[in-house]
Design an enzyme around this catalytic site. Structure first.
Site, mmCIF file in Angstrom:
data_model
loop_
_atom_site.group_PDB
_atom_site.id
_atom_site.type_symbol
_atom_site.label_atom_id
_atom_site.label_comp_id
_atom_site.label_asym_id
_atom_site.label_seq_id
_atom_site.Cartn_x
_atom_site.Cartn_y
_atom_site.Cartn_z
ATOM 1 C CB SER A 209 14.266 26.992 21.743
ATOM 2 O OG SER A 209 14.059 25.735 21.631
ATOM 3 C CE1 TYR B 298 12.102 21.032 13.273
ATOM 4 C CE2 TYR B 298 12.940 23.109 12.881
ATOM 5 C CZ TYR B 298 12.643 22.217 13.598
ATOM 6 O OH TYR B 298 12.597 22.265 15.077
ATOM 7 C CG HIS C 52 5.069 23.766 19.829
ATOM 8 N ND1 HIS C 52 5.562 23.971 21.194
ATOM 9 C CD2 HIS C 52 6.195 23.466 19.167
ATOM 10 C CE1 HIS C 52 7.028 23.747 21.104
ATOM 11 N NE2 HIS C 52 7.128 23.358 19.796
ATOM 12 N NE ARG D 95 7.273 23.083 14.861
ATOM 13 C CZ ARG D 95 8.029 22.884 13.649
ATOM 14 N NH1 ARG D 95 7.486 23.428 12.380
ATOM 15 N NH2 ARG D 95 8.962 22.156 13.646
ATOM 16 C CE LYS E 46 6.290 29.302 23.059
ATOM 17 N NZ LYS E 46 5.703 28.036 22.436
ATOM 18 C CE1 TYR F 16 10.998 20.758 23.265
ATOM 19 C CE2 TYR F 16 11.740 23.218 23.346
ATOM 20 C CZ TYR F 16 11.195 22.055 22.797
ATOM 21 O OH TYR F 16 10.725 22.534 21.554
ATOM 22 C CD GLN G 212 10.367 27.021 24.555
ATOM 23 O OE1 GLN G 212 9.419 27.655 24.322
ATOM 24 N NE2 GLN G 212 10.958 26.145 24.136
ATOM 25 N NE ARG H 119 6.327 19.189 14.972
ATOM 26 C CZ ARG H 119 7.406 19.532 15.778
ATOM 27 N NH1 ARG H 119 8.548 19.726 15.301
ATOM 28 N NH2 ARG H 119 6.917 19.912 17.021
#
Length: 381
Positions: free
Chosen positions: A112, A30, A281, A284, A257, A135, A133, A170
């Site tokens: 995050s 991960y 990122h 990713r 960002k 989301y 940060q 991913r």
């Protein structure tokens, strides 16, 4: 703080190899992987390392200083800890370890929204010097409450994320059950048994959870339900109206960002933001995109006097930091490097990695004859 690091692990590759031997495979993959075929994951670092610096050996030179002013604060080095999701799954207590080390080394730590420590806990550890940060939540009430909590806990810099309009594809995470919704397979459980230190530390610190989001989550969700909830809760695609709403509400410094184009940089300036982090990122999200350093060079040359231009993605070492700053970044952030350090050395990993990076960066500056961080651009070949 003195720059003391473990001489058994003097490079990022040493830390990565040790971390791999201590983490369950699903956790390491991960952290370590990109998306799709990992093309942009490797391109990020390769393109940074294609840059070359010129040494001036005969010029007058006194001493190199890493100190860097950003948003009214003088940091001891031009790098910080990039936001990383699920940090406590990768290594137990990782966000707390790194936040403490960042505070002691006087560099910024970015938490995050989907990390495993709360805003309040990280601001307590860093005395309000961490960044947060966001989301973007789908519900305005949750968004406003998180922003209020960040302000109340002393946060001065809010980072909003624009490069996750969809979840990256991913393959490793899908195989390992860490896609949305997640699942814990027998194979994953066997991997945990094979990593006893990770298992015991997880037992001691408790099962990792999205601590910042806990007040908004229904209780008693299983892993599948949790994944579906998180999928519904976030609406990652930003636009001018959403950013303007946050700008109106947030009185501190506001950073965007995930910027990868001059057009998005200009919009950030028009909306009154204080800084941007050029980023993909960490490779990713968009395997078919550019490396982060390519747009950074164009954006910095055109907009550096209008907005603070920073960068993450692909930066692994002190020489990488020097190269990135020479190309126009005013500040840099690293994610995987610090997580490798914590995975390798546990509670000592943050201090070790920051000391190692400072030592590597100062060596480059001493070698090329550069006394100040802002003068590295004069050494770009």
């Amino acid at each position: 703080m003195s720059w003391i690091y473990n001489s058994d692990y003097p490079s990022v590759d040493d830390l990565r190899n040790k971390a791999k031997s201590k983490m369950p495979r699903f956790a390491f993959e991960y952290l370590d992987g990109g998306c799709n075929e990992d093309v942009n994951l490797f391109r990020n670092t390769d393109d940074i390392r294609a840059l070359e610096l010129l040494p001036y050996y005969l010029k007058d030179f006194k001493e190199a200083s890493l100190k860097t002013e950003l948003f009214g604060h003088t940091y001891d080095a031009p790098f910080g800890v990039a936001p990383v999701g699920l940090q406590g799954l990768i290594w137990p207590n990782a966000p707390e370890i790194l936040a403490k080390a960042a505070f002691e080394h006087n560099v910024p730590f970015i938490l995050s929204t989907v990390s495993t420590a709360s805003i309040e806990r990280i601001m307590e550890i860093t005395e309000g010097n961490a960044w947060y940060q966001l989301y973007h939540p789908a519900e305005e009430l949750i968004k406003d409450d998180i922003i209020n909590r960040a302000e109340a806990s002393g946060c001065k810099v809010l980072v909003i994320l624009c490069d996750v309009p969809s979840f990256g594809f991913r393959p490793r995470d899908i195989r390992n059950g860490l896609a949305m919704p997640p699942k814990m397979s027998v194979r994953n459980m066997l991997q945990i048994v094979g990593r006893p230190e990770w298992a015991l530390r997880t037992l001691f610190h408790g099962q990792p959870a999205f601590e910042t989001m806990k007040p908004y989550m229904p209780k008693g969700l299983n892993m599948k339900q949790l994944g579906l909830y998180m999928n519904r809760t976030f609406s990652g695609r930003l636009n001018a109206d959403r950013i303007a709403s946050i700008r109106d509400k947030w009185k501190g410094k506001l950073v965007l960002k995930g910027v990868a184009t001059e057009e998005d940089t200009q919009m950030a300036i028009n909306l009154g933001l204080d800084g941007i982090i050029v980023s993909n990122h960490g490779g990713r999200q968009l395997d078919a995109g550019q490396s982060a350093i390519k747009p950074l060079i164009q954006i910095a040359s055109q907009y550096k006097d209008k907005i603070k231009v920073m960068m993450d993605s692909g930066i692994r070492s002190g020489p990488d930091i020097a190269r990135t700053i020479s190309a126009g970044a005013e500040f840099t952030f690293l994610g995987r490097t610090f997580m490798y350090g914590v995975g390798a050395l546990g509670d000592k990993g943050g201090n070790h990695t920051m000391s190692m990076l400072k030592t590597q960066l100062k060596q480059v500056m001493d070698q090329v004859g550069c006394e100040k961080i802002e003068d590295l651009s004069k050494h770009l070949s």
